[in-house]
Design a protein around this motif. Structure first.
Motif, PDB file in Angstrom:
ATOM      1  N   LYS A 114       0.961  -1.412  -0.019  1.00  0.00           N
ATOM      2  CA  LYS A 114       0.030  -0.018   0.121  1.00  0.00           C
ATOM      3  C   LYS A 114       0.717   1.179  -0.010  1.00  0.00           C
ATOM      4  O   LYS A 114       2.090   1.327   0.515  1.00  0.00           O
ATOM      5  CB  LYS A 114      -0.935  -0.096   1.130  1.00  0.00           C
ATOM      6  CG  LYS A 114      -2.011  -1.136   1.299  1.00  0.00           C
ATOM      7  CD  LYS A 114      -2.890  -1.063   2.223  1.00  0.00           C
ATOM      8  CE  LYS A 114      -3.979  -2.380   2.359  1.00  0.00           C
ATOM      9  NZ  LYS A 114      -4.752  -2.230   3.656  1.00  0.00           N
ATOM     10  N   ILE A 115       0.405   2.233  -0.586  1.00  0.00           N
ATOM     11  CA  ILE A 115       0.938   3.509  -0.635  1.00  0.00           C
ATOM     12  C   ILE A 115       0.331   4.546   0.383  1.00  0.00           C
ATOM     13  O   ILE A 115      -1.078   4.629   0.139  1.00  0.00           O
ATOM     14  CB  ILE A 115       0.889   4.236  -2.064  1.00  0.00           C
ATOM     15  CG1 ILE A 115       1.556   3.463  -2.804  1.00  0.00           C
ATOM     16  CG2 ILE A 115       1.499   5.622  -1.990  1.00  0.00           C
ATOM     17  CD1 ILE A 115       3.251   3.052  -2.791  1.00  0.00           C
ATOM     18  N   HIS A 116       0.923   4.949   1.173  1.00  0.00           N
ATOM     19  CA  HIS A 116       0.350   5.736   2.318  1.00  0.00           C
ATOM     20  C   HIS A 116       0.577   7.231   2.083  1.00  0.00           C
ATOM     21  O   HIS A 116       1.688   7.531   1.712  1.00  0.00           O
ATOM     22  CB  HIS A 116       0.782   5.414   3.935  1.00  0.00           C
ATOM     23  CG  HIS A 116       0.304   4.209   4.294  1.00  0.00           C
ATOM     24  ND1 HIS A 116      -0.579   4.155   5.313  1.00  0.00           N
ATOM     25  CD2 HIS A 116       0.875   2.822   3.935  1.00  0.00           C
ATOM     26  CE1 HIS A 116      -0.650   2.704   5.616  1.00  0.00           C
ATOM     27  NE2 HIS A 116       0.089   1.930   4.696  1.00  0.00           N
ATOM     28  N   ILE A 117      -0.411   7.979   2.097  1.00  0.00           N
ATOM     29  CA  ILE A 117      -0.213   9.593   1.863  1.00  0.00           C
ATOM     30  C   ILE A 117      -0.615  10.396   2.978  1.00  0.00           C
ATOM     31  O   ILE A 117      -1.989  10.168   3.478  1.00  0.00           O
ATOM     32  CB  ILE A 117      -1.260   9.954   0.447  1.00  0.00           C
ATOM     33  CG1 ILE A 117      -1.046   9.033  -0.806  1.00  0.00           C
ATOM     34  CG2 ILE A 117      -1.037  11.268   0.300  1.00  0.00           C
ATOM     35  CD1 ILE A 117      -1.903   9.450  -1.825  1.00  0.00           C
ATOM     36  N   LEU A 165      -9.480  10.320  -3.400  1.00  0.00           N
ATOM     37  CA  LEU A 165      -8.672   8.834  -3.172  1.00  0.00           C
ATOM     38  C   LEU A 165      -9.390   8.326  -2.119  1.00  0.00           C
ATOM     39  O   LEU A 165      -8.514   7.559  -1.445  1.00  0.00           O
ATOM     40  CB  LEU A 165      -7.325   9.529  -3.151  1.00  0.00           C
ATOM     41  CG  LEU A 165      -6.654  10.132  -4.024  1.00  0.00           C
ATOM     42  CD1 LEU A 165      -5.257  10.635  -3.909  1.00  0.00           C
ATOM     43  CD2 LEU A 165      -6.921   9.541  -5.500  1.00  0.00           C
ATOM     44  N   GLU A 166     -10.665   8.488  -1.488  1.00  0.00           N
ATOM     45  CA  GLU A 166     -11.117   7.625  -0.752  1.00  0.00           C
ATOM     46  C   GLU A 166     -10.683   7.822   0.873  1.00  0.00           C
ATOM     47  O   GLU A 166     -10.491   6.953   1.483  1.00  0.00           O
ATOM     48  CB  GLU A 166     -11.112   6.168  -0.916  1.00  0.00           C
ATOM     49  CG  GLU A 166     -12.122   5.816  -2.166  1.00  0.00           C
ATOM     50  CD  GLU A 166     -12.000   4.285  -2.619  1.00  0.00           C
ATOM     51  OE1 GLU A 166     -11.340   3.613  -1.952  1.00  0.00           O
ATOM     52  OE2 GLU A 166     -12.708   4.046  -3.488  1.00  0.00           O
ATOM     53  N   LEU A 206      -3.445   3.867  -0.886  1.00  0.00           N
ATOM     54  CA  LEU A 206      -4.076   3.355  -1.881  1.00  0.00           C
ATOM     55  C   LEU A 206      -3.296   1.914  -2.131  1.00  0.00           C
ATOM     56  O   LEU A 206      -2.058   1.655  -1.930  1.00  0.00           O
ATOM     57  CB  LEU A 206      -3.685   4.082  -3.097  1.00  0.00           C
ATOM     58  CG  LEU A 206      -4.295   5.722  -3.117  1.00  0.00           C
ATOM     59  CD1 LEU A 206      -3.591   6.545  -4.202  1.00  0.00           C
ATOM     60  CD2 LEU A 206      -5.721   5.657  -3.035  1.00  0.00           C
ATOM     61  N   GLU A 207      -3.896   0.949  -2.824  1.00  0.00           N
ATOM     62  CA  GLU A 207      -3.133  -0.260  -3.363  1.00  0.00           C
ATOM     63  C   GLU A 207      -2.833  -0.122  -4.587  1.00  0.00           C
ATOM     64  O   GLU A 207      -3.505  -0.473  -5.488  1.00  0.00           O
ATOM     65  CB  GLU A 207      -4.253  -1.398  -2.976  1.00  0.00           C
ATOM     66  CG  GLU A 207      -4.654  -1.603  -1.529  1.00  0.00           C
ATOM     67  CD  GLU A 207      -5.369  -2.866  -1.355  1.00  0.00           C
ATOM     68  OE1 GLU A 207      -5.415  -3.755  -2.462  1.00  0.00           O
ATOM     69  OE2 GLU A 207      -5.904  -3.033  -0.370  1.00  0.00           O
ATOM     70  N   SER A 208      -1.789   0.581  -4.711  1.00  0.00           N
ATOM     71  CA  SER A 208      -1.169   0.617  -6.258  1.00  0.00           C
ATOM     72  C   SER A 208       0.460   0.798  -6.058  1.00  0.00           C
ATOM     73  O   SER A 208       1.048   0.769  -5.166  1.00  0.00           O
ATOM     74  CB  SER A 208      -1.719   1.987  -6.791  1.00  0.00           C
ATOM     75  OG  SER A 208      -1.208   2.938  -5.863  1.00  0.00           O
ATOM     76  N   SER A 209       0.933   0.995  -7.390  1.00  0.00           N
ATOM     77  CA  SER A 209       2.231   1.295  -7.346  1.00  0.00           C
ATOM     78  C   SER A 209       2.565   2.770  -7.074  1.00  0.00           C
ATOM     79  O   SER A 209       1.700   3.555  -6.999  1.00  0.00           O
ATOM     80  CB  SER A 209       2.936   1.022  -8.817  1.00  0.00           C
ATOM     81  OG  SER A 209       2.262   1.827  -9.819  1.00  0.00           O
ATOM     82  N   MET A 210       3.705   3.156  -6.898  1.00  0.00           N
ATOM     83  CA  MET A 210       4.046   4.569  -6.371  1.00  0.00           C
ATOM     84  C   MET A 210       3.679   5.429  -7.643  1.00  0.00           C
ATOM     85  O   MET A 210       3.327   6.508  -7.291  1.00  0.00           O
ATOM     86  CB  MET A 210       5.409   4.681  -5.919  1.00  0.00           C
ATOM     87  CG  MET A 210       6.002   6.064  -5.571  1.00  0.00           C
ATOM     88  SD  MET A 210       4.921   6.640  -4.002  1.00  0.00           S
ATOM     89  CE  MET A 210       5.958   5.753  -2.870  1.00  0.00           C
ATOM     90  N   SER A 211       4.059   5.163  -8.713  1.00  0.00           N
ATOM     91  CA  SER A 211       3.862   5.966  -9.965  1.00  0.00           C
ATOM     92  C   SER A 211       2.316   6.143 -10.304  1.00  0.00           C
ATOM     93  O   SER A 211       1.811   7.174 -10.609  1.00  0.00           O
ATOM     94  CB  SER A 211       4.420   5.359 -11.183  1.00  0.00           C
ATOM     95  OG  SER A 211       3.920   3.954 -11.521  1.00  0.00           O
TER      96      SER A 211
END
Length: 533
Positions: free
Chosen positions: A476-479, A496-497, A509-514
């Motif tokens: 996961k990507i934490h923002i 972004l929820e 987010l469950e995604s890549s950093m890009s």
């Protein structure tokens, strides 16, 4: 298609329902179409829907609070507000009536909603131009609009729910509730903190009464709990103890913040016995028909420490200072969501002050709650109002020691190095936004805290009005997002929820950093298109 209703087709300005049937004769197959002219019927239905009555509530957010700065000018501002709302209602052919001081009910044709939505309720912007006296303080309103079919009673109830949502999101916005869900418009200004403690007194009495009727109380906050979350849990636990009810706090024993707090209070018999703190799995075994679940510092089910416990428990209470992002699946017994508050510990301190005798809260508990306020106010430099300092004064009276509370914030060398990773990888976006990333696969939970600190530091850079720190932890990507007060990062991360406050928000987010960067920039661009001309 021989379906009963047929297929809608428009030809030459007329509306038809077309049915098709296959017919066989002498080994030949024919298709027969029947065209039913529904033009007049459709027009009648559309006209009926357009003329349907829509119910809305409108409420001034901050006139009472602004009166403390310019009391003699507040009534003039109220009159100007009423005039502006009256002109707006008249332009829509509606009826606007004040049913209570600075509170209005607005009835209008459903056909007018399309225009309001298209203009994104620009009446909010016009109202924001009203100033109290010669100050720069703006008047704001909240609106709740019902966009459903049904009786007037149903529409009034839904409009009230929508207004409540607008207020729990911080005000200065319109919330439209329909069968499809909720739509939000506005929310461009920070909330003004209420000075009265009347609501806190009412909530304190209600909560104590509900606790006293419960067999046991389960208390939890959000995942990756911080000092504000843990402190609020401990404060509620003290109230449950005062009410004579068995209580447990649901926690993650591996969380570094929990370990620091536990080391501070483990010397107290209640906490050192090993029976108060339980895991999410063990908590499910403690749920009974009369169990009360108190959730603090979070109102999103996705972020709960133990979502399954909240679902299994039929009796819940929410106490939070974050803006509400969605409706509850089931209505809680008590919902105390106050976005103008600095922290959950501030809200809980107010409740304790109103409900338990002086000296009930233990010194170690007061230290952790004080640390929670320090954390969310950045040492009383952000979002601190009269009630914030009042809560801090109460905690000091209960034995809180600022020096002891500060020791909880000491970081180890590894954490210090983690923060440095973000400072070496910064880009400026749209000239006023700073974005920093750490895509290291070895990042751990402590790096999420480092990201939040990095976002805070980026605001000290000249010209930066908002900052975002992205950190990979697992898959996961934490923002973490921060704002100096001009850009609403909550509205950006809601796309972004995520959610939070006007000047402090987060999501994952469950995604890549890009991909996360692309989505973040897309959300920023959309926010700028909607809110910044």
């Amino acid at each position: 298609d021989g379906s009963e209703n047929g297929v809608p087709v428009s030809v030459g300005g007329r509306d038809y329902a077309v049915r098709c049937y296959s017919v066989s004769s002498k080994s030949k197959k024919y298709f027969l179409t029947l065209w039913e002219d529904r033009t007049e019927t459709e027009r009648a239905v559309a006209e009926m829907n357009d003329n349907d009555t829509t119910v809305a509530y409108v409420m001034a957010d901050n006139l009472e609070e602004l009166a403390q700065y310019a009391k003699e000018s507040t009534r003039e501002a109220a009159n100007e507000l009423e005039k502006l709302l009256g002109e707006w209602a008249e332009s829509a052919g509606g009826i606007l009536k004040e049913y209570q001081s600075d509170r209005y009910i607005f009835l209008f044709r459903a056909a007018e909603m399309a225009g309001f939505v298209e203009k994104k309720f620009d009446i909010l912007d016009r109202i924001r131009e009203i100033r109290v006296g010669e100050s720069s303080l703006s008047v704001t309103v909240s609106m709740g609009i019902s966009r459903i079919s049904g009786s007037l009673a149903d529409k009034e109830r839904v409009a009230a729910e929508a207004l409540d949502m607008a207020l729990q999101r911080g005000g200065d916005q319109a919330v439209v509730k329909s069968a499809k869900g909720l739509e939000f418009f506005g929310g461009k200004t920070q909330t003004v903190q209420k000075r009265t403690k009347v609501r806190a007194r009412v909530i304190a009495n209600e909560l104590a009464a509900v606790m006293s009727k419960s067999s046991n109380v389960l208390i939890m906050g959000h995942r990756a709990a911080d000092f504000d979350c843990i402190g609020a849990c401990i404060g509620i636990a003290r109230l449950a103890s005062f009410c004579g009810v068995r209580f447990n706090i649901i926690c993650n024993f591996k969380d570094p913040n929990f370990k620091k707090c536990y080391n501070r209070i483990c010397g107290i018999d209640e906490y050192g016995s090993g029976t108060v703190f339980v895991s999410a799995a063990d908590a499910q075994e403690l749920i009974g028909s009369d169990t009360l679940t108190v959730i603090v510092d979070v109102n999103s089910k996705m972020q709960l420490e133990a979502p399954a416990v909240a679902e299994m428990s039929g009796r819940t209470v929410y106490i939070d200072h974050h803006r509400k992002t969605a409706e509850f699946d089931e209505a809680p017994l008590i919902s105390y969501i106050e976005p103008s508050a600095s922290s959950a510990c501030e809200l809980v301190a107010e409740i304790l002050e109103q409900s338990v005798p002086s000296g009930t809260l233990l010194r170690e508990e007061a230290d952790i709650m004080y640390a929670g306020i320090l954390l969310d106010t950045k040492q009383f430099t952000r979002n601190s109002g009269v009630k914030t300092f009042s809560a801090a004064l109460y905690l000091r009276g209960e034995g809180a020691n600022p020096a002891e509370a500060q020791t909880l914030f000491k970081a180890c060398l590894d954490d210090f190095i983690s923060e440095a990773k973000f400072e070496s990888n910064v880009v400026i976006y749209r000239k006023v936004l700073a974005i920093s990333c750490s895509d290291d696969e070895n990042n751990g939970p402590s790096d999420r805290i480092a990201a939040a600190k990095a976002a805070d530091k980026l605001l000290t850079v000249e010209g930066v009005k908002a900052s975002f720190a992205l950190c990979r932890i697992g898959d996961k990507i934490h923002i973490s997002a921060r704002s100096s007060g001009e850009i609403n990062v909550q509205l950006i991360l809601e796309k972004l929820e995520g959610g939070g406050h006007f000047d402090s928000a987060a999501t994952q987010l469950e995604s890549s950093m890009s991909e996360a960067l692309t989505r973040l920039k897309g959300a920023v661009d959309e926010y700028f298109r909607e809110n910044i001309s």
